[in-house]
Design an enzyme around this catalytic site. Structure first.
Site, short mmCIF file in Angstrom:
data_model
loop_
_atom_site.label_atom_id
_atom_site.label_comp_id
_atom_site.label_asym_id
_atom_site.label_seq_id
_atom_site.Cartn_x
_atom_site.Cartn_y
_atom_site.Cartn_z
N ARG A 1 1.49 -12.32 -0.51
CA ARG A 1 0.15 -12.62 0.02
C ARG A 1 -0.44 -13.88 -0.58
NH1 ARG A 1 -2.11 -8.48 3.57
NH2 ARG A 1 -0.55 -6.85 3.55
N LYS B 1 -9.59 -2.08 1.79
CA LYS B 1 -9.25 -0.92 2.62
C LYS B 1 -10.03 0.32 2.18
CE LYS B 1 -6.22 -3.47 4.70
NZ LYS B 1 -6.47 -3.95 6.06
N TYR C 1 -1.54 -3.51 -7.05
CA TYR C 1 -1.36 -4.29 -5.82
C TYR C 1 -2.58 -4.24 -4.90
CZ TYR C 1 -0.21 -5.41 -1.12
OH TYR C 1 -0.28 -5.95 0.13
N HIS D 1 -10.70 -1.95 11.61
CA HIS D 1 -9.65 -2.85 11.14
C HIS D 1 -9.48 -3.96 12.18
CE1 HIS D 1 -5.18 -3.12 9.66
NE2 HIS D 1 -5.95 -3.97 9.02
N SER E 1 -1.25 -3.75 10.54
CA SER E 1 -1.00 -4.73 9.48
C SER E 1 0.20 -5.61 9.84
CB SER E 1 -0.70 -4.01 8.18
OG SER E 1 -1.72 -3.09 7.91
N ALA E 2 0.09 -6.88 9.48
CA ALA E 2 1.19 -7.83 9.63
C ALA E 2 1.67 -8.00 11.08
CB ALA E 2 2.37 -7.44 8.72
N CYS E 3 0.73 -7.97 12.03
CA CYS E 3 1.04 -8.25 13.44
C CYS E 3 0.41 -9.56 13.88
CB CYS E 3 0.52 -7.14 14.34
SG CYS E 3 1.57 -5.70 14.40
N ARG F 1 0.84 -1.19 0.00
CA ARG F 1 0.00 0.00 0.00
C ARG F 1 0.88 1.24 0.00
NH1 ARG F 1 -1.65 0.72 4.44
NH2 ARG F 1 -1.22 -1.14 5.64
N ASP G 1 -9.78 -9.50 9.16
CA ASP G 1 -9.21 -8.16 8.89
C ASP G 1 -10.16 -7.00 9.19
OD1 ASP G 1 -6.95 -6.67 8.02
OD2 ASP G 1 -7.93 -6.28 6.10
C1 OXD Z 1 -3.20 -4.56 5.68
C2 OXD Z 1 -3.86 -5.68 5.00
O1 OXD Z 1 -2.25 -3.98 5.15
O2 OXD Z 1 -4.75 -6.29 5.61
O3 OXD Z 1 -3.64 -4.24 6.79
O4 OXD Z 1 -3.53 -5.95 3.85
MN MN Z 2 -5.37 -5.26 7.37
#
Ligand code: OXD
Ligand code: MN
Length: 636
Positions: free
Chosen positions: A416, A252, A243, A272, A294-296, A78, A320
């Site tokens: 992904r 999003k 992307y 989110h 994101s990504a946690c 993003r 998500d």
């Molecule tokens: C993010 C996703 O970036 O879910 O949060 O792709």
């Molecule tokens: Mn996300």
């Protein structure tokens, strides 16, 4: 694949307002043909076959109906700096930073753009002009696809119907996985002419023939990329990137940015957050939502396989996004607006997320993962024996032969998998309930190597909103940021707010003032504390996170003989390990529940600076009161 051989070239059957909109965009974008997607299996297969023939995607020999796409290396995440909310009035979107707006230095960005750490704003009329220029003739030599889709279950009063116009067949097949897609969604319209439909226009921004060198398998236009949102018109216009979050506009752009602004207007919440159910050994079930940047590990938590505490069961509603509203009885209920998972691949393995690993071996589109010569996928942390692969060659996401010695990852860190929700083997039976599921706890979390304890409970709703507002986390690869830094990420929504963050806080606080609501309790967790000497994680995480979920679960019971005790600290209530009903199921390193006043005083300072600098006069007084009260408790 540029031109789709089966394009239907007819707008018959579209609601009248949608037909007018599409006609207008065909005139603007000048595609070679156009196609209204019916969402059928046949259409999907024809698109996949055409893309495969053109080398845009590769079929994975080892699995059923799985493909890999690899992007232009400049289009991998993003782009937050180029993501903009456009309205008439700037303050509806951003507050004026105390130190003023930075000058716009990128010559490809409009000069009147206002950039802030809590979102970017531009005047909607001015941005419309900029976008009209970018879109004029931008689909020449390509097919324009019209994707009708819906966010949320069929027959739900909380779902939204939308369309996305795109010139990317990759977007079409991905949207079919991520949303309920096809012309049948128009049957859900409450206003039959389509005037309430959310409209998205997307182009990769590379008309053909092109005067610049083009990556034929992944056309994109990074210099000209702009992802713009017009909440006052319920429109999204995205240019230049193919992307995920930039181009699959349901996720999003609609579900969070336009969604949060609709939610403010209509009195609900677009967040989110994952949605999960937990059933305890006695068979009592509760639903939780959880917000992490994101990504946690949101996808891993949503599909948690309990370890260390027997008898618990976790089921998944979403990984998500949660759309939540209070029902007539005053209970908070959540639907998952999505229909698929767009999960981060690296780190997904049999031990971290066996459910996800199983589910991606059919009907999945992978992006920017590596491929083995025997037609399998590969990424960092997949836990596949490299030794076992000695006969096998690995082709990296950059389409080069890969080995560890190259010193760069085989898969992009933000690579992904895109898979239908129906393939998740632990789907909660209520996942598709049009009324949503009742939520009893809201969990916030971040990636904090130092200072933030494993778990704490907020004192009340207002304090919980303050906890969400104060979230900070180490940056990850989901956006364009480089290096690890602790970033403020309130409510894990920083990149996704569709309106002014100060007003967003007031909206959350307003529920605390309404009569008759059964407000969920609010928690904060941190799985990522590290030992300062060894740099090792102090908490095992993954399946053992159930031990923290169990404590939260036992805090929520009305039966006082079963309720977990808690110790009051300056920052909130934490498990009391001096009793037998703290965190159960194994060792808990005391450092996981330590509260350092010095750390938290410096945290207060950082949060205060952040709010003063960026939220300024829009910060609700309740949040300042909470911050002052925390500082006072820490100084006592
Ligand atoms: C993010 C996703 O970036 O879910 O949060 O792709
Ligand atoms: Mn996300």
């Amino acid at each position: 694949m540029e031109v789709y051989a089966h394009a239907n070239n007819s707008l018959d059957g579209l609601p009248s307002k949608i037909r007018e909109y599409v006609q207008e965009k065909i005139t603007l974008c000048q595609p070679s043909s156009f196609h209204v997607c019916d969402g059928s299996e046949q259409e999907n297969q024809e698109l996949l076959d055409a893309m495969e023939q053109a080398g845009v995607i590769r079929r994975l020999k080892k699995y059923k109906n799985c493909y890999i796409a690899t992007t232009d290396p400049r289009d991998v995440a993003r782009v937050e700096s180029r993501t903009i909310i456009c309205t008439k009035n700037m303050n509806d979107v951003v507050s004026t930073p105390r130190s003023g707006f930075p000058p716009v230095t990128d010559p490809n960005l409009p000069k009147n753009l206002k950039q802030t750490p809590l979102g970017n704003w531009m005047d909607s009329d001015e941005m419309m002009e900029v976008m009209e220029k970018r879109f004029a003739g931008c689909m020449r030599g390509r097919t324009l696809f019209v994707i009708p889709y819906m966010m949320g279950p069929y027959s739900s009063p909380y779902s939204k119907v939308a369309i996305e116009i795109t010139d990317s067949p990759y977007v079409v097949v991905s949207m079919r996985i991520m949303t309920r897609m096809g012309t049948q969604v128009f049957k859900e319209l409450k206003v039959p002419d389509g005037s309430t439909v959310v409209k998205c226009l997307h182009s990769v921004g590379v008309p053909l023939p092109s005067d610049k060198p083009v990556c034929s398998t992944w056309p994109s236009n990074p210099e000209q990329t702009l992802i713009t949102h017009f909440p006052e018109r319920n429109e999204i216009i995205s240019f230049g990137s193919g992307y995920g979050g930039n181009s699959l506009c349901g996720k999003k752009c609609l579900a969070l940015r336009i969604g949060s602004s609709l939610a403010k207007r209509e009195g609900w919440l677009a967040e989110h957050m994952l949605i999960m159910s937990i059933t305890n050994p006695e068979g009592v079930k509760k639903y939780f939502v959880a917000a992490f940047p994101s990504a946690c590990g949101k996808t891993n938590l949503a599909m948690l396989r309990p370890k260390g505490l027997p008898g618990y069961k976790v089921e998944c509603v979403g990984d998500d996004i949660a759309w939540m509203h209070f029902d007539e009885e005053g209970r908070l209920r959540a639907i998952n607006p999505e229909f698929g998972f767009f999960g981060v691949a690296p780190g997904t393995s049999k031990s971290t997320n066996p459910i996800a690993l199983d589910m991606v071996h059919e009907n999945t589109i992978f992006t920017n993962v590596a491929e083995t010569s025997d037609g399998d996928v590969y990424w960092e942390g997949i836990d596949q024996e490299i030794d076992g692969l000695h006969e096998t060659l690995i082709r990296s996401w950059k389409n080069k032969r890969w080995s560890v010695d190259l010193g760069e990852p085989a898969a992009h860190p933000n690579s992904r998998f895109c898979t239908s929700i129906k393939q998740c083997s632990i789907l909660d039976p209520e996942w598709n309930n049009p009324q949503g599921v009742p939520i009893e706890a809201i969990i916030f979390g971040g990636r904090r190597p130092v200072g933030v304890p494993l778990v704490f409970e907020s004192f009340n709703w207002q304090h919980g909103v303050f906890v969400g507002a104060s979230m900070r986390s180490e940056s990850t690869a989901a956006a364009e940021f480089k290096g690890k830094q602790i970033m403020h990420d309130p409510f894990a929504m920083r990149p996704f707010f569709g309106y002014n963050f100060g007003q967003y806080l007031s909206h959350w606080l307003s529920f605390g003032k309404k009569e008759g609501l059964q407000l969920p309790k609010i928690y904060h967790v941190n799985w990522f504390l590290k030992d300062s000497q060894t740099n090792q994680f102090l908490w095992p995480g993954f399946g053992e996170n159930i031990r923290v979920i169990d404590w939260i679960f036992r805090r929520l019971t009305n039966d006082s003989s079963k309720k977990a005790s808690a110790r009051k600290t300056a920052i909130g209530l934490i498990p009391d390990q001096s009793t037998s009903d703290g965190i159960r199921g194994g060792e808990v390193n005391p450092a996981l529940l330590e509260i350092s006043n010095d750390f938290w005083l410096s945290e207060c300072k950082a949060i205060r600076n952040y709010f003063e600098e960026n939220v300024n006069e829009n910060l609700p007084k309740e949040i300042t009161l909470e911050l002052d009260a925390l500082q006072k408790r820490l100084s006592q």
